[in-house]
Design a protein around this motif. Structure first.
Motif, short mmCIF file in Angstrom:
data_model
loop_
_atom_site.label_atom_id
_atom_site.label_comp_id
_atom_site.label_asym_id
_atom_site.label_seq_id
_atom_site.Cartn_x
_atom_site.Cartn_y
_atom_site.Cartn_z
N PHE A 89 0.71 -1.17 -0.05
CA PHE A 89 0.24 0.06 0.08
C PHE A 89 0.65 1.21 -0.01
O PHE A 89 0.29 2.43 0.15
N ALA B 258 0.52 3.18 4.64
CA ALA B 258 0.20 2.26 5.50
C ALA B 258 1.13 2.20 6.85
O ALA B 258 0.70 1.90 7.91
N LEU C 45 -6.31 3.39 6.99
CA LEU C 45 -6.53 2.27 6.17
C LEU C 45 -7.74 1.07 6.62
O LEU C 45 -7.39 0.09 6.80
N VAL D 208 -8.91 -2.11 5.06
CA VAL D 208 -7.93 -3.29 5.28
C VAL D 208 -7.52 -3.76 6.66
O VAL D 208 -7.60 -5.06 6.98
N ARG E 94 -9.02 4.50 -2.76
CA ARG E 94 -8.69 3.17 -3.31
C ARG E 94 -7.06 3.07 -3.78
O ARG E 94 -6.73 4.00 -4.17
N TYR F 14 -7.65 -1.82 -4.64
CA TYR F 14 -7.83 -2.11 -3.12
C TYR F 14 -8.64 -0.98 -2.49
O TYR F 14 -8.20 0.00 -2.45
N ILE G 173 -9.55 1.10 0.29
CA ILE G 173 -8.67 1.28 1.71
C ILE G 173 -9.57 2.16 2.46
O ILE G 173 -9.32 2.39 3.73
N GLU G 174 -10.78 2.59 2.25
CA GLU G 174 -11.46 3.35 3.09
C GLU G 174 -12.80 2.79 3.01
O GLU G 174 -13.20 2.34 1.94
N TYR H 286 -14.41 -4.02 2.86
CA TYR H 286 -13.39 -4.68 1.98
C TYR H 286 -13.62 -6.40 2.10
O TYR H 286 -12.88 -6.86 2.97
#
Length: 347
Positions: free
Chosen positions: A112, A116, A121, A124, A213, A297, A299-300, A330
């Motif tokens: 990420f 990260a 995040l 995730v 993302r 991905y 991520i929020e 996710y």
């Protein structure tokens, strides 16, 4: 042309949704997204290869019927993750959460990027809490090659018009699609949306806050050496451009690049080849296509007001949001509500 259900989204979610509804007797058509259909083959140095998520290693009875069982991955890690100890880490960040497992913390940064170390995040983090902490045998979201599991579905799609066609225009209020490369107009009663929520928001005229993302970058390479198929190798070293490498066939390797890499972008291809030589003990001789998924991905989380507004508008237009970007968290393929999708399509 008219059908009962259209699925927008040529990724694994769309493919499996198509197969489930087709086997349930639904008149259904699958089309790609507004850009590329992600299950379409990427050109590698040794021919076409299809990138799809790997299924979890545990049985998943909620997959659509007849989903083949994949063989177990051979997973190993290379390099030292000790560098993460020297990095500043924010409280409540993903890496802070993973610090007891230093390998996982290093992989989070490489996957990420440096966010990260500092950002919550939250999507995730929730996935890690739910599925991975203390359960190291459960894995999902890796990459797979050569589509042995999707081949029967791709054959069906080819028989119905030459594969997955991207959307050119979409009028959700008239329930009408126009497809790229053709003059065909496709009318439908219901629509399953398994693609980018931002484009959906624009199409239906409901402006919502789209969660961030993270991207993912892949490269295919070929070698003259004979490799061990289905091996997945993580590179934990800080200065390598490689996050993980998957041996898709005896002579083809698929690389996911590290977002934490700090090197010279122009020199990255040669450095990728050098890193893979160390990881796999083989000389990489030819590069294939480089592929970028800009929204790989979530991520929020989408805020509650936006999610409610989008779902209400979709309900009035006969649209079901389905897949990783629709669940509000996710998720992996086996966690989606496949039974609810089938019931909705048949109602």
């Amino acid at each position: 042309m008219r059908t009962d259900v259209v699925i927008i989204g040529g990724g694994p979610t769309g493919i499996f949704a198509y197969e489930l509804l087709r086997r349930s007797g639904v008149d259904v058509v699958l089309v790609g997204s507004f850009t590329d259909a992600s299950i379409m083959p990427v050109e590698s140095p040794c021919g076409p290869i299809t990138l799809v998520p790997v299924f979890p290693t545990l049985p998943a009875p909620t997959y659509p019927p007849s989903t083949p069982t994949r063989q177990a991955l051979q997973v190993r890690r290379s390099g030292s993750p000790a560098w993460i100890r020297a990095e500043p880490v924010a409280d409540s960040s993903l890496v802070e959460m993973l610090l007891p497992d230093i390998d996982a913390a290093a992989m989070a940064v490489k996957q990420f990027g440096e966010r990260a170390l500092f950002d919550p995040l939250d999507q995730v983090q929730e996935k890690v809490r739910r599925a991975y902490r203390g359960r190291p045998t459960r894995r999902a979201g890796y990459i797979d090659g050569l589509s042995p599991y999707l081949a029967p579905m791709l054959e069906i799609l080819a028989q119905r018009g030459g594969g997955v066609t991207a959307v050119r225009t979409w009028n959700p209020h008239d329930r009408l699609l126009e497809l790229s490369g053709t003059t065909a107009r496709l009318e439908y009663n219901k629509l399953v949306y398994a693609s980018d929520p931002e484009r959906l928001s624009e199409a239906i005229g409901t402006r919502v806050a789209i969660p961030r993302r993270a991207p993912a970058h892949f490269t295919t390479l070929a070698t003259d050496a004979r490799l061990v198929r289905n091996e997945l190798v993580y590179d934990l070293s800080r200065d390598s451009p490689v996050f993980r490498a998957f041996v898709a066939s005896e002579h083809v390797v698929v690389v996911q690049e590290s977002l934490a890499y700090r090197g010279d972008a122009a020199a990255a291809p040669l450095q990728i080849a050098d890193a893979l030589g160390d990881l796999l003990g083989a000389r990489l001789v030819r590069f294939g296509e480089r592929l970028t998924y800009h929204s790989a991905y979530p991520i929020e989380s989408m805020d509650a007001a936006s999610k409610t507004a989008l779902d209400d508008a979709c309900g009035e237009l006969g649209i079901l949001r389905f897949g990783r970007n629709a669940a509000g968290r996710y998720v992996d393929l086996h966690e989606l509500e496949w039974g609810e999708l089938r019931a909705w399509a048949l109602s």
